[in-house]
Design a protein around this motif. Structure first.
Motif, PDB file in Angstrom:
ATOM      1  N   ARG A 102      33.413  57.860  14.724  1.00 25.72           N
ATOM      2  CA  ARG A 102      34.103  56.671  14.204  1.00 25.72           C
ATOM      3  C   ARG A 102      33.861  56.441  12.713  1.00 25.72           C
ATOM      4  O   ARG A 102      34.274  55.441  12.155  1.00 25.72           O
ATOM      5  N   GLY A 103      33.141  57.374  12.064  1.00 26.15           N
ATOM      6  CA  GLY A 103      32.875  57.241  10.634  1.00 26.15           C
ATOM      7  C   GLY A 103      31.679  56.383  10.296  1.00 26.15           C
ATOM      8  O   GLY A 103      31.438  56.095   9.117  1.00 26.15           O
ATOM      9  N   ILE A 104      30.912  55.974  11.293  1.00 25.46           N
ATOM     10  CA  ILE A 104      29.749  55.116  11.042  1.00 25.46           C
ATOM     11  C   ILE A 104      28.705  55.845  10.206  1.00 25.46           C
ATOM     12  O   ILE A 104      28.163  55.289   9.242  1.00 25.46           O
ATOM     13  N   ALA A 105      28.421  57.102  10.547  1.00 25.22           N
ATOM     14  CA  ALA A 105      27.410  57.863   9.797  1.00 25.22           C
ATOM     15  C   ALA A 105      27.844  58.047   8.349  1.00 25.22           C
ATOM     16  O   ALA A 105      27.034  57.892   7.430  1.00 25.22           O
ATOM     17  N   SER A 106      29.121  58.354   8.116  1.00 30.11           N
ATOM     18  CA  SER A 106      29.593  58.534   6.739  1.00 30.11           C
ATOM     19  C   SER A 106      29.428  57.258   5.929  1.00 30.11           C
ATOM     20  O   SER A 106      28.982  57.290   4.774  1.00 30.11           O
ATOM     21  N   ARG A 107      29.788  56.129   6.518  1.00 30.86           N
ATOM     22  CA  ARG A 107      29.652  54.866   5.800  1.00 30.86           C
ATOM     23  C   ARG A 107      28.186  54.556   5.511  1.00 30.86           C
ATOM     24  O   ARG A 107      27.838  54.103   4.410  1.00 30.86           O
ATOM     25  N   ALA A 108      27.332  54.773   6.499  1.00 30.63           N
ATOM     26  CA  ALA A 108      25.912  54.467   6.326  1.00 30.63           C
ATOM     27  C   ALA A 108      25.254  55.400   5.318  1.00 30.63           C
ATOM     28  O   ALA A 108      24.485  54.955   4.455  1.00 30.63           O
ATOM     29  N   VAL A 109      25.533  56.698   5.417  1.00 32.32           N
ATOM     30  CA  VAL A 109      24.942  57.659   4.472  1.00 32.32           C
ATOM     31  C   VAL A 109      25.454  57.386   3.061  1.00 32.32           C
ATOM     32  O   VAL A 109      24.690  57.404   2.094  1.00 32.32           O
ATOM     33  N   GLY A 110      26.749  57.121   2.925  1.00 30.59           N
ATOM     34  CA  GLY A 110      27.295  56.807   1.607  1.00 30.59           C
ATOM     35  C   GLY A 110      26.631  55.580   0.994  1.00 30.59           C
ATOM     36  O   GLY A 110      26.240  55.574  -0.179  1.00 30.59           O
ATOM     37  N   ALA A 111      26.485  54.513   1.785  1.00 32.48           N
ATOM     38  CA  ALA A 111      25.869  53.277   1.286  1.00 32.48           C
ATOM     39  C   ALA A 111      24.393  53.484   0.965  1.00 32.48           C
ATOM     40  O   ALA A 111      23.899  53.011  -0.070  1.00 32.48           O
ATOM     41  N   ALA A 112      23.669  54.190   1.831  1.00 28.95           N
ATOM     42  CA  ALA A 112      22.242  54.436   1.587  1.00 28.95           C
ATOM     43  C   ALA A 112      22.048  55.311   0.354  1.00 28.95           C
ATOM     44  O   ALA A 112      21.107  55.115  -0.422  1.00 28.95           O
ATOM     45  N   THR A 113      22.934  56.276   0.153  1.00 30.13           N
ATOM     46  CA  THR A 113      22.852  57.149  -1.018  1.00 30.13           C
ATOM     47  C   THR A 113      23.062  56.343  -2.297  1.00 30.13           C
ATOM     48  O   THR A 113      22.282  56.447  -3.249  1.00 30.13           O
ATOM     49  N   ARG A 114      24.111  55.533  -2.330  1.00 35.19           N
ATOM     50  CA  ARG A 114      24.374  54.707  -3.523  1.00 35.19           C
ATOM     51  C   ARG A 114      23.214  53.750  -3.782  1.00 35.19           C
ATOM     52  O   ARG A 114      22.787  53.567  -4.928  1.00 35.19           O
TER      53      ARG A 114
END
Length: 196
Positions: A102-114
């Motif tokens: 559902r894209g949850i990991a992408s959103r979380a990894v992107g936010a944590a990276t930023r």
């Protein structure tokens, strides 16, 4: 600084503490494999398993910590941040089985990276991905990571409790743009303590 980030669509990213053990137990109730918090135990977690795991990842007790993805009062996934000796951070992530795709990991990894780049001032952030793990490779590309190299037999398989007797597999290193804090390439970095 503790992240408390709005991911949109009612999802938040915040630090997990030992008070979240019951959320972890519920989140791993359908998980037969190992999760972010270590190879042992595999899911589902008991309350004691959850308390031990979160205590080991308590930001006040050590150098690593995890942030949870919460949808309302449910823990949907998490991102682990593991600093190295050179000022960089390895990220690891986990999403509960029924929420994958559902894209949850992408959103979380992107936010944590930023957040790690801007709030912590970390220049080198990387992922260790097992060869053939296509969902994780797609996530790395989507979130702006670039392939750096392959470390042969770097990551533990966690089939034995004793690290010396365990088998190992190759890891693909994907790095988010930024300077290597040690001034060296992948081979100059101290190997991570946490294999995927």
């Amino acid at each position: 600084m503790d992240p408390d980030l709005d991911l949109g669509d009612g999802l938040r990213l915040r630090v997990l503490t030992d008070e979240d053990a019951a959320l972890l137990v519920e989140a791993t109730s359908g998980e037969p494999a190992r999760s972010l918090w270590g190879a042992r135990p595999a899911g589902p977690y008991s309350l004691l398993d959850g308390q031990i795991a979160l205590a080991a990842w308590d930001p006040g007790a050590g150098d690593r910590f995890s942030v949870g993805v919460l949808g309302g009062s449910r823990l949907l996934g998490a991102v682990g941040l593991m600093p190295d000796d050179c000022g960089g951070i390895e990220l690891a992530y986990w999403v509960r089985p029924e929420e994958r795709g559902r894209g949850i990991a992408s959103r979380a990894v992107g936010a944590a990276t930023r957040w790690a780049h801007t709030s912590l001032g970390v220049s080198r952030i990387w992922l260790e991905i097992r060869p053939g793990n296509e969902p994780s490779l797609r996530l790395a590309r989507r979130t702006g990571y670039r392939f750096e190299g392959r470390l042969p037999l770097h990551c533990r398989d966690h089939v034995h409790e004793d690290a010396a007797r365990d088998t190992r597999h190759d890891c693909l290193i994907w790095v988010h743009p930024g300077e290597d804090a040690c001034g060296t390439g992948t081979t100059g970095r101290a190997p991570s303590r946490h294999g995927r």
